[in-house]
Each structure stands twice: as C-alpha cells, then as structure tokens.
Motif scaffolding. Sequence first.
Motif, PDB file in Angstrom:
ATOM      1  N   THR A 134       1.953  -5.938  -2.542  1.00  0.00           N
ATOM      2  CA  THR A 134       2.525  -5.843  -3.882  1.00  0.00           C
ATOM      3  C   THR A 134       3.082  -4.442  -4.091  1.00  0.00           C
ATOM      4  O   THR A 134       2.511  -3.456  -3.609  1.00  0.00           O
ATOM      5  CB  THR A 134       1.486  -6.190  -4.963  1.00  0.00           C
ATOM      6  OG1 THR A 134       2.125  -6.177  -6.248  1.00  0.00           O
ATOM      7  CG2 THR A 134       0.328  -5.209  -4.977  1.00  0.00           C
ATOM      8  N   CYS A 135       4.211  -4.361  -4.786  1.00  0.00           N
ATOM      9  CA  CYS A 135       4.903  -3.082  -4.991  1.00  0.00           C
ATOM     10  C   CYS A 135       5.168  -2.844  -6.472  1.00  0.00           C
ATOM     11  O   CYS A 135       5.672  -3.727  -7.168  1.00  0.00           O
ATOM     12  CB  CYS A 135       6.229  -3.080  -4.227  1.00  0.00           C
ATOM     13  SG  CYS A 135       7.206  -1.571  -4.462  1.00  0.00           S
ATOM     14  N   ALA A 136       4.826  -1.653  -6.940  1.00  0.00           N
ATOM     15  CA  ALA A 136       5.157  -1.205  -8.290  1.00  0.00           C
ATOM     16  C   ALA A 136       6.028   0.032  -8.158  1.00  0.00           C
ATOM     17  O   ALA A 136       5.686   0.953  -7.407  1.00  0.00           O
ATOM     18  CB  ALA A 136       3.897  -0.875  -9.073  1.00  0.00           C
ATOM     19  N   GLY A 137       7.164   0.059  -8.870  1.00  0.00           N
ATOM     20  CA  GLY A 137       8.021   1.218  -8.706  1.00  0.00           C
ATOM     21  C   GLY A 137       9.036   1.396  -9.821  1.00  0.00           C
ATOM     22  O   GLY A 137       9.230   0.517 -10.662  1.00  0.00           O
ATOM     23  N   THR A 138       9.678   2.552  -9.799  1.00  0.00           N
ATOM     24  CA  THR A 138      10.633   2.939 -10.827  1.00  0.00           C
ATOM     25  C   THR A 138      11.939   3.370 -10.168  1.00  0.00           C
ATOM     26  O   THR A 138      11.954   4.303  -9.354  1.00  0.00           O
ATOM     27  CB  THR A 138      10.062   4.098 -11.670  1.00  0.00           C
ATOM     28  OG1 THR A 138       8.799   3.700 -12.220  1.00  0.00           O
ATOM     29  CG2 THR A 138      10.999   4.474 -12.796  1.00  0.00           C
ATOM     30  N   ASP A 186      -1.324  -3.173   0.294  1.00  0.00           N
ATOM     31  CA  ASP A 186      -1.468  -4.322   1.185  1.00  0.00           C
ATOM     32  C   ASP A 186      -2.790  -5.005   0.865  1.00  0.00           C
ATOM     33  O   ASP A 186      -3.842  -4.352   0.855  1.00  0.00           O
ATOM     34  CB  ASP A 186      -1.442  -3.842   2.638  1.00  0.00           C
ATOM     35  CG  ASP A 186      -1.402  -4.992   3.640  1.00  0.00           C
ATOM     36  OD1 ASP A 186      -1.964  -6.065   3.346  1.00  0.00           O
ATOM     37  OD2 ASP A 186      -0.811  -4.813   4.724  1.00  0.00           O
ATOM     38  N   ASN A 187      -2.752  -6.308   0.594  1.00  0.00           N
ATOM     39  CA  ASN A 187      -3.979  -7.016   0.237  1.00  0.00           C
ATOM     40  C   ASN A 187      -5.037  -6.929   1.335  1.00  0.00           C
ATOM     41  O   ASN A 187      -6.234  -6.827   1.050  1.00  0.00           O
ATOM     42  CB  ASN A 187      -3.677  -8.482  -0.078  1.00  0.00           C
ATOM     43  CG  ASN A 187      -4.873  -9.201  -0.644  1.00  0.00           C
ATOM     44  OD1 ASN A 187      -5.276  -8.974  -1.780  1.00  0.00           O
ATOM     45  ND2 ASN A 187      -5.499 -10.060   0.159  1.00  0.00           N
ATOM     46  N   ALA A 202      -5.191  -7.091  -4.006  1.00  0.00           N
ATOM     47  CA  ALA A 202      -4.249  -5.980  -4.156  1.00  0.00           C
ATOM     48  C   ALA A 202      -3.791  -5.739  -5.586  1.00  0.00           C
ATOM     49  O   ALA A 202      -3.706  -4.591  -6.034  1.00  0.00           O
ATOM     50  CB  ALA A 202      -3.033  -6.228  -3.256  1.00  0.00           C
ATOM     51  N   VAL A 203      -3.475  -6.805  -6.332  1.00  0.00           N
ATOM     52  CA  VAL A 203      -2.894  -6.634  -7.662  1.00  0.00           C
ATOM     53  C   VAL A 203      -3.906  -6.037  -8.633  1.00  0.00           C
ATOM     54  O   VAL A 203      -3.587  -5.120  -9.399  1.00  0.00           O
ATOM     55  CB  VAL A 203      -2.329  -7.967  -8.192  1.00  0.00           C
ATOM     56  CG1 VAL A 203      -1.792  -7.801  -9.606  1.00  0.00           C
ATOM     57  CG2 VAL A 203      -1.226  -8.485  -7.273  1.00  0.00           C
ATOM     58  N   VAL A 204      -5.140  -6.541  -8.617  1.00  0.00           N
ATOM     59  CA  VAL A 204      -6.137  -6.005  -9.546  1.00  0.00           C
ATOM     60  C   VAL A 204      -6.560  -4.599  -9.132  1.00  0.00           C
ATOM     61  O   VAL A 204      -6.796  -3.735  -9.984  1.00  0.00           O
ATOM     62  CB  VAL A 204      -7.362  -6.946  -9.699  1.00  0.00           C
ATOM     63  CG1 VAL A 204      -6.943  -8.284 -10.245  1.00  0.00           C
ATOM     64  CG2 VAL A 204      -8.125  -7.116  -8.410  1.00  0.00           C
ATOM     65  N   TRP A 205      -6.631  -4.333  -7.826  1.00  0.00           N
ATOM     66  CA  TRP A 205      -6.987  -2.977  -7.384  1.00  0.00           C
ATOM     67  C   TRP A 205      -5.913  -1.985  -7.790  1.00  0.00           C
ATOM     68  O   TRP A 205      -6.214  -0.896  -8.291  1.00  0.00           O
ATOM     69  CB  TRP A 205      -7.190  -2.941  -5.868  1.00  0.00           C
ATOM     70  CG  TRP A 205      -7.730  -1.624  -5.389  1.00  0.00           C
ATOM     71  CD1 TRP A 205      -9.045  -1.265  -5.273  1.00  0.00           C
ATOM     72  CD2 TRP A 205      -6.972  -0.464  -5.022  1.00  0.00           C
ATOM     73  NE1 TRP A 205      -9.157   0.037  -4.841  1.00  0.00           N
ATOM     74  CE2 TRP A 205      -7.886   0.560  -4.678  1.00  0.00           C
ATOM     75  CE3 TRP A 205      -5.604  -0.189  -4.936  1.00  0.00           C
ATOM     76  CZ2 TRP A 205      -7.488   1.820  -4.268  1.00  0.00           C
ATOM     77  CZ3 TRP A 205      -5.202   1.086  -4.534  1.00  0.00           C
ATOM     78  CH2 TRP A 205      -6.139   2.075  -4.191  1.00  0.00           C
ATOM     79  N   GLN A 206      -4.645  -2.363  -7.591  1.00  0.00           N
ATOM     80  CA  GLN A 206      -3.531  -1.478  -7.935  1.00  0.00           C
ATOM     81  C   GLN A 206      -3.492  -1.195  -9.438  1.00  0.00           C
ATOM     82  O   GLN A 206      -3.078  -0.117  -9.866  1.00  0.00           O
ATOM     83  CB  GLN A 206      -2.216  -2.098  -7.471  1.00  0.00           C
ATOM     84  CG  GLN A 206      -1.023  -1.164  -7.551  1.00  0.00           C
ATOM     85  CD  GLN A 206       0.280  -1.861  -7.200  1.00  0.00           C
ATOM     86  OE1 GLN A 206       0.515  -3.000  -7.613  1.00  0.00           O
ATOM     87  NE2 GLN A 206       1.120  -1.208  -6.432  1.00  0.00           N
TER      88      GLN A 206
END
Length: 408
Positions: free
Chosen positions: A311-315, A336-337, A348-352
Amino acid sequence: MKALVIGAGGVGRAIANIASRRSFIESMVIADRTLSRAEEAVARVKDPRFSAAMVNAAELEDVRELIRKADPDVVINAVDPRFVMPIFLACEIENTNYIDMAMSLSRKHPHYPYTETGVKLGDEQFARDFNWDERKIFALIGMGVEPGMSDVFAKYASEHLFSRIDSCTILDGSNLRVEGFDFAPSFSIWTTIEECLNPPIVWEDGRGWYTTTPFSELEIFDFPEGIGPVECVNVEHEEVILIPQKIDAKKVNFKYGLGAEFITILKTINMLGMDRKETVEVQGVAVSPRDLLTASLPDPGTLGERMRGKTCAGTLVKGLDKQGNPKAVYIYNVVDNAWSMKEFGDQAVVWQTAINPVIALELIHNGAWKPQGVNGPEWFESKPFLDLLEEYGTSWHIRDEDVSGIIK
C-alpha cells in the motif's frame, strides 16, 4: 506520557503494538465497547504498561467517566469518524488533550451538493478552537496516514522543495488483494463509503472549497515500488481542508486509487441504498444499512495473513523549485504487507495508519511539536516527524515526476 486509546479494532491494536516498543510511553489504556477485544489487544503486547477497559464511544458521559478514571495525558481516537464528536467533546469538557486520524463528518449542501460545500469535514472541531486554546489543551486532528503523513509530506515540500506550489494532490493506491474473498476491503468499509460516496471536495485559490460529483477527474497514476498503474478518482478527504490553511497552493485535491472494480462495487452499494446511515425497520428492528453491510464483511484487522501486496500513501506536488524552475515530485511511503505482518503482526493498511499518532505523541513528548488549540499536522515542522519515520522502521522517498505544463 500516559495515553488512552479508544477503539481496539485493527488500528487501535496496531497503535498498542507500535507504542509498546517505545520507552516514552508510561502507560496506555486500550478501550473498546467489547472488553474482550481490548483485552486481546493488550495481551498480545505482553507489556505491564498496558491495560484494557470498556467504553461506549457513542456516549459522551461514558467517555468522560473513562477519561476521569484513566487520567491520561492524551486520548487517541481510533474508532470510526461518526464517534469523533462525542470523544472530542468529552476531552474538551475534561480538559484532556486529544488526537484523531479522521475529522468530524461533513454534511452535504442542502440544495447544491455537487458544486457547493455544506458543513465540511472538521468544521465542528475547528469551530471550538477558541475553547481548546483558552483551556491550554490541544486537539491534533487528522493525524493518521491520510490525513496525517500525507500532510507532513505537503509541509516538507513547501518548506524545503518549492517556492511556488501550483497543485498538491494526495494519491493513495495499492495492489493489495485478500486471498479467499471476492470482496474484502483492507480498511473500514463504513469509512470508505463515507469518503467515496460523499461529494468530493477540492480547493482552488481564488475560488475556495467546492464540491464535484463522486468519482470525478479519473486518471491512471503509476504508483511506485511495483504497485503500478491504478485508476484514481477524486474523493472527499481531510487533507483538502487542512493543507490550504497552512500551505500556499493554487489547487489541493485527494485522489483514491480505487480501481475500476471497486468503483463499480461502490456505485452498486449506493444504487441499492446500502450506503445509508439512517435506520430502516427490518421485522421490527431498526437497522442502518451501512452498519449491516459493515457487519457482514470481514474485519480488516483480521485479514493480514491472507493479504498480499503493498500500500502506498503519497503527495504529488507541482510548481517551481527554490530556484524558480519547474519541479514536480511524488513524496511517498510504501508498506509491504509481508513486512508488516512479519515484523509487527499487523496488516499493512492499519499499521501504516497507526504509526503516525504514535510518532506525533513522541514529538509532543520531547517538545519538537507544541500544539495548542485545534491543530492539523501541517501546523508543525515536517523534518522531526520524517526523521522518526526512519527510526520506527519505515521509510519515505521522493520520486521526480513529469514537469510538462508547469509555467515559470
């Protein structure tokens, strides 16, 4: 620092897990409507600093009673955004600091929902800023991954990379899949429906905030580290409210990498009325269709073992660099999960999401961030946060993007 975490779902469990590895935590209470969930979240960290409690997040007086009993320095709200205001107000009344990862809910414009804003995300919280400032307490709102880390990326770009920002677009995407399920969202479907089916909000200099129709401005964005191209569309999100308040940008919007299949599913949910929060009567029982749908799907926090991908979060920021030349960058964090499951036992999503309020706690504890009143992540310097990201075991990167169309 003593903390009270309300919510023992995937994110609350991950907060406990991450915080248990940091020495600045003196004590942490994990509270949930279901005591056994809170107890399980505490049991897995095997740390005497952590304890469990029961609370109904929808009941202001119940939250107040727990705050008085736990006597925390900070309350972290780790439940669905519909519970923001009871917890927020309970903290205000009890003179207790507050952090959340999603802001108070919006309400559509009664006559022009797809062009004009009604009550915006966070409006109810910012309206009470004077009360918090006067009491010398803080509410750090929108301090998850998106909003949160993404806002810090925007602030870093403003501070260190750009002299002029033409556009700031938050882009979230993944290639996550859950084996054994035809449809199993990696994050709360209640929150996902709220974000994706509400009118998307956009900021433009000279126009202010305005709304569009759901799933507008479709584009394919190539996400880094092997995730690849994903169909992204405008959705309602807190960054569009927060970033323009502290960063001079000509346009701010948020695009979610949903992909064609998920967009079709969300449209079907809307068409069938399963996105409704209002209750309907079913054989004499009042039921919210959205709550029923949420209860029917697997808990995202339990899907880690079956989840594959990143999963990627970015601006994405475009404009002129400090020397006045065209510049475009995507500042991002990828999880990376397989890594998060191996290192933390959290998907991955909840950790991030969970890492960010814990980092914010540490920055407040050591004095690098000094919030007072109602604040967002971009109220503070970005570099201390980004330095701690590395220390917490993850990383952030800057990828150069196409500068065509940027005029000096």
